[in-house]
Design an enzyme around this catalytic site. Structure first.
Site, PDB file in Angstrom:
ATOM      1  N   TRP A  77     -16.611 -41.061  42.648  1.00 15.97           N
ATOM      2  CA  TRP A  77     -17.625 -40.235  43.320  1.00 15.97           C
ATOM      3  C   TRP A  77     -18.724 -40.080  42.284  1.00 15.97           C
ATOM      4  O   TRP A  77     -18.516 -39.457  41.241  1.00 15.97           O
ATOM      5  CB  TRP A  77     -16.996 -38.902  43.702  1.00 15.97           C
ATOM      6  CG  TRP A  77     -17.871 -38.005  44.517  1.00 15.97           C
ATOM      7  CD1 TRP A  77     -18.062 -38.057  45.869  1.00 15.97           C
ATOM      8  CD2 TRP A  77     -18.634 -36.903  44.044  1.00 15.97           C
ATOM      9  NE1 TRP A  77     -18.908 -37.057  46.257  1.00 15.97           N
ATOM     10  CE2 TRP A  77     -19.282 -36.327  45.165  1.00 15.97           C
ATOM     11  CE3 TRP A  77     -18.852 -36.339  42.790  1.00 15.97           C
ATOM     12  CZ2 TRP A  77     -20.115 -35.228  45.062  1.00 15.97           C
ATOM     13  CZ3 TRP A  77     -19.685 -35.248  42.684  1.00 15.97           C
ATOM     14  CH2 TRP A  77     -20.305 -34.699  43.819  1.00 15.97           C
ATOM     15  N   GLU A 485     -23.987 -28.713  55.258  1.00 14.32           N
ATOM     16  CA  GLU A 485     -23.140 -29.861  54.927  1.00 14.32           C
ATOM     17  C   GLU A 485     -23.216 -30.958  55.982  1.00 14.32           C
ATOM     18  O   GLU A 485     -23.212 -32.127  55.653  1.00 14.32           O
ATOM     19  CB  GLU A 485     -21.674 -29.427  54.899  1.00 14.32           C
ATOM     20  CG  GLU A 485     -21.232 -28.630  53.727  1.00 14.32           C
ATOM     21  CD  GLU A 485     -19.744 -28.350  53.830  1.00 14.32           C
ATOM     22  OE1 GLU A 485     -19.366 -27.453  54.614  1.00 14.32           O
ATOM     23  OE2 GLU A 485     -18.963 -29.028  53.157  1.00 14.32           O
TER      24      GLU A 485
HETATM   25  O1  M6R Z   1     -11.023 -27.185  46.908  1.00 13.58           O
HETATM   26  P1  M6R Z   1     -11.880 -25.934  46.839  1.00 13.58           P
HETATM   27  O2  M6R Z   1     -11.621 -24.997  47.933  1.00 13.58           O
HETATM   28  O3  M6R Z   1     -11.808 -25.288  45.495  1.00 13.58           O
HETATM   29  O4  M6R Z   1     -13.357 -26.461  46.994  1.00 13.58           O
HETATM   30  C1  M6R Z   1     -14.434 -25.591  46.808  1.00 13.58           C
HETATM   31  C2  M6R Z   1     -15.645 -26.100  47.532  1.00 13.58           C
HETATM   32  O5  M6R Z   1     -16.047 -27.337  47.009  1.00 13.58           O
HETATM   33  C3  M6R Z   1     -15.365 -26.276  49.030  1.00 13.58           C
HETATM   34  O6  M6R Z   1     -14.918 -25.076  49.583  1.00 13.58           O
HETATM   35  C4  M6R Z   1     -16.604 -26.742  49.787  1.00 13.58           C
HETATM   36  O7  M6R Z   1     -17.577 -25.757  49.738  1.00 13.58           O
HETATM   37  C5  M6R Z   1     -16.197 -27.056  51.212  1.00 13.58           C
HETATM   38  N1  M6R Z   1     -15.790 -28.436  51.309  1.00 13.58           N
HETATM   39  C6  M6R Z   1     -17.250 -26.787  52.176  1.00 13.58           C
HETATM   40  O8  M6R Z   1     -16.860 -27.120  53.473  1.00 13.58           O
END
Ligand code: M6R
Length: 594
Positions: A77, A485
């Site tokens: 990524w 998003e």
């Molecule tokens: O895996 P995590 O919950 O720690 O990830 C945190 C954020 O990257 C994640 O919640 C992101 O904001 C979501 N994919 C949004 O839909």
């Protein structure tokens, strides 16, 4: 986000590498590659900026010497350097002897690169990781031995890394990690390494966590594991099914499926947790110390879920609670008797893992994650699973709802255990909680009949504003995040009372304003402020709303039901605009860099 796999197998390495990379797909990636020994003593390096299917096709087309049993693989990524084949891992040194896959960021890469270039090294990529290949190449000249060369090269690095190095000259594989996870496991015929147990969980019962700073050669793993057993964390995969990527089951995308799964996921979660709420046993079972304050740490959607949980703790327990954006945690002052609740769907978010080293006092870190094998689950003093099941869509949906329910259930249980809430009040809250699967199902059905028309009407709008008050604010935040998003349109959320302090200037004729109705009646006045300036209000919540989901306004977790139409609105506009809602541009499911 980036994922690593490596294997030393009696049969062809690709038999493990390709399926393992496929299981890392859910994390999000923009290129993929492998390097595998060949039976004529060389290494084949195959990379693609397309999907794993393209890499598999390249392996099938491979016309060189048969592929051997040692190999490394990577899903990338992009962070440093754009998406191109040259920037895809495995990366190599000048002589193409060293092949390397890397997760993490080399913070002094610029300096090292300039030095290496001055001394004659030729770089093929724009990627920070490539400096490691050239440093190993240099060290090999002095050290002769690849293991020693890797160890010496790593001592020159600043940053974070999990690496696997394949030496073409010897077929040896060396792995190491520093502030980035790496796991080791065995099958009857192979030694496997992965950055995420999901990659190899199908084949192994148990795994070992590589200790920070260890530099291991794969053939030595058994012996090394025994010699350091006391200092090493072992884990059980707990069944492979839980880490497998599920199918679409007739849905057009995972996001649609995962939105629909919310009522079932919540019912399953409550079946597991509800009995331990009103008697405080859910909290006591974690053996955490009593606390006077709560600090919730997370990013993105998980932080929004944390906001709901913090609201409940403040309003129902009178316990001071604050939110910490994980990437900004390092200057926090932590007061005594603070419980640190770190929330992360993946349990691998680098910002969160880093944050908890500075803002959680010893013995006070509680993890809430959807991945029981994750680094957060292993490193927390106790953890609770939000048990949402596999979530493939990059945009969090059912994990958000399950984080909210699991976190609220746990905190109600904690408030009982510390005497801040009466058993009868808690029992009433549990009853309300148990109605949630049905309420979420109704919200899904209600939204399905109105969201498509609303999406059609506003899909050309350049930007959106989301407003709410009180317990509705985290849902407005989450709705706006979903819209950004999935549609790539501007969407900002505000506590509605803030509009008149600036954002009201953004409202013009036809500006869409999504209002999440909660218990605070003052929202009506804020809606009026928008309407008199020509804004178009799409309200969500009560029966008289544009999207009437009949949210339970009195619930201590606020109008949770409102999140369903907000997820559906973002998805529908994203699809109307032609975007891939499961894999939004630039985003990854598991964010393993700071
Ligand atoms: O895996 P995590 O919950 O720690 O990830 C945190 C954020 O990257 C994640 O919640 C992101 O904001 C979501 N994919 C949004 O839909």
């Amino acid at each position: 986000m980036c994922g690593i796999v490596a294997c030393l197998n009696e049969g062809p390495a690709t038999g493990y590498l390709l399926p393992a990379l496929r299981r890392l797909e859910y994390r999000g990636y923009d290129s993929v590659g492998i390097a595998v020994t060949t039976q004529d003593g060389a290494v084949a390096r195959l990379r693609s900026v397309e999907r794993i299917d393209a890499l598999e096709a390249a392996v099938l087309r491979w016309a060189g010497a048969p592929l051997g049993g040692a190999g490394i693989g990577h899903t990338r990524w992009a962070t440093h350097g754009g998406v191109s084949t040259a920037n895809a891992h495995p990366l190599s040194d000048c002589s193409h002897r060293i092949n390397l896959v890397h997760n993490g960021i080399i913070e002094n890469a610029g300096l090292l690169r300039r030095r290496l270039e001055r001394s004659g090294h030729r770089f093929e990529s724009a990627v920070d990781s490539e400096v490691i290949c050239h440093l190993i190449e240099d060290q090999l000249c002095d050290a002769g031995d690849p293991l020693l060369a890797v160890r010496r090269a790593l001592s020159l690095l600043e940053g974070s890394w999990a690496i696997a190095v394949l030496d073409a000259a010897s077929g040896r594989i060396i792995v190491s990690c520093h502030r980035s996870p790496l796991l080791l496991a065995h099958t009857a015929s192979a030694v496997l390494v992965a950055s995420d147990i999901a990659a190899v969980g199908e084949w192994v019962e148990r795994f070992r966590v590589v200790d920070d700073g260890d530099v291991l050669e794969l053939s030595d793993v058994e012996q090394h594991g025994q010699s350091t057993a006391g200092a090493t964390v072992f884990g059980k995969t707990g069944g492979v099914g839980s880490v497998e990527t599920p199918g679409l089951g007739g849905y057009v995308d995972y996001m649609a499926k995962e939105i629909d799964e919310q009522p079932t996921a919540v019912a399953r979660l409550l079946a597991e947790l509800a009995d331990g709420v009103a008697d405080g046993s859910l909290w006591r079972g974690l053996s955490m110390p009593a606390f006077e304050r709560l600090r919730v740490v997370g990013c993105g959607t998980s932080l929004n879920a944390g906001h709901v949980i913090a609201n409940l703790v403040r309003r129902f327990g009178g316990v001071p609670a604050c939110l910490t954006v994980a990437s900004e945690a390092n200057s926090e002052v932590v007061e005594p008797d603070t419980l640190c609740l770190a929330i992360s769907q993946s349990g691998e978010t680098a910002d969160v893992l880093r944050a908890v080293t500075t803002c959680a006092q010893p013995g006070t870190l509680l993890g809430l994650t959807n991945n029981s094998h994750s680094t957060l689950a292993r490193s927390a003093d106790a953890f609770l699973s939000c048990n949402a099941g596999p979530e493939i869509g990059v945009a969090a949906t059912k994990t958000f709802v399950c984080q909210v329910i699991a976190g609220c259930a746990l905190m109600i249980s904690a408030l009982i255990a510390v005497g801040r809430l009466s058993t009868s009040s808690a029992a009433g809250l549990v009853d309300t909680m148990e109605s949630l699967p049905q309420r979420l199902a109704k919200a899904t059905a209600a939204a399905a009949s109105v969201v498509p028309d609303i999406a059609e009407k506003y899909c050309t709008a350049p930007g959106f504003i989301y407003i709410a008050r009180g317990t509705g604010v985290p849902y407005a935040a989450e709705g706006a995040l979903k819209l950004k998003e999935l549609t790539y349109r501007w969407a900002e959320h505000y506590p509605a009372g803030e509009l008149k302090h600036g954002p009201l200037a953004l409202i013009g004729s036809g500006t869409p304003v999504v209002a999440v109705r909660g218990a605070d009646k003052k929202l009506a006045a804020n809606i009026a402020e928008v309407e008199v300036r020509g804004g178009h209000v799409v309200s969500v919540g009560t029966a008289e709303s544009t999207i009437p989901v009949q949210a339970d306004l009195a619930a201590p977790w606020g109008p949770l039901e409102c999140i369903v139409p907000l997820q559906m609105l973002a998805r529908t506009i994203g699809l109307t605009l032609g975007w891939d809602v499961d894999k939004p541009r630039n985003l990854a499911k598991s964010v393993t860099v700071e």
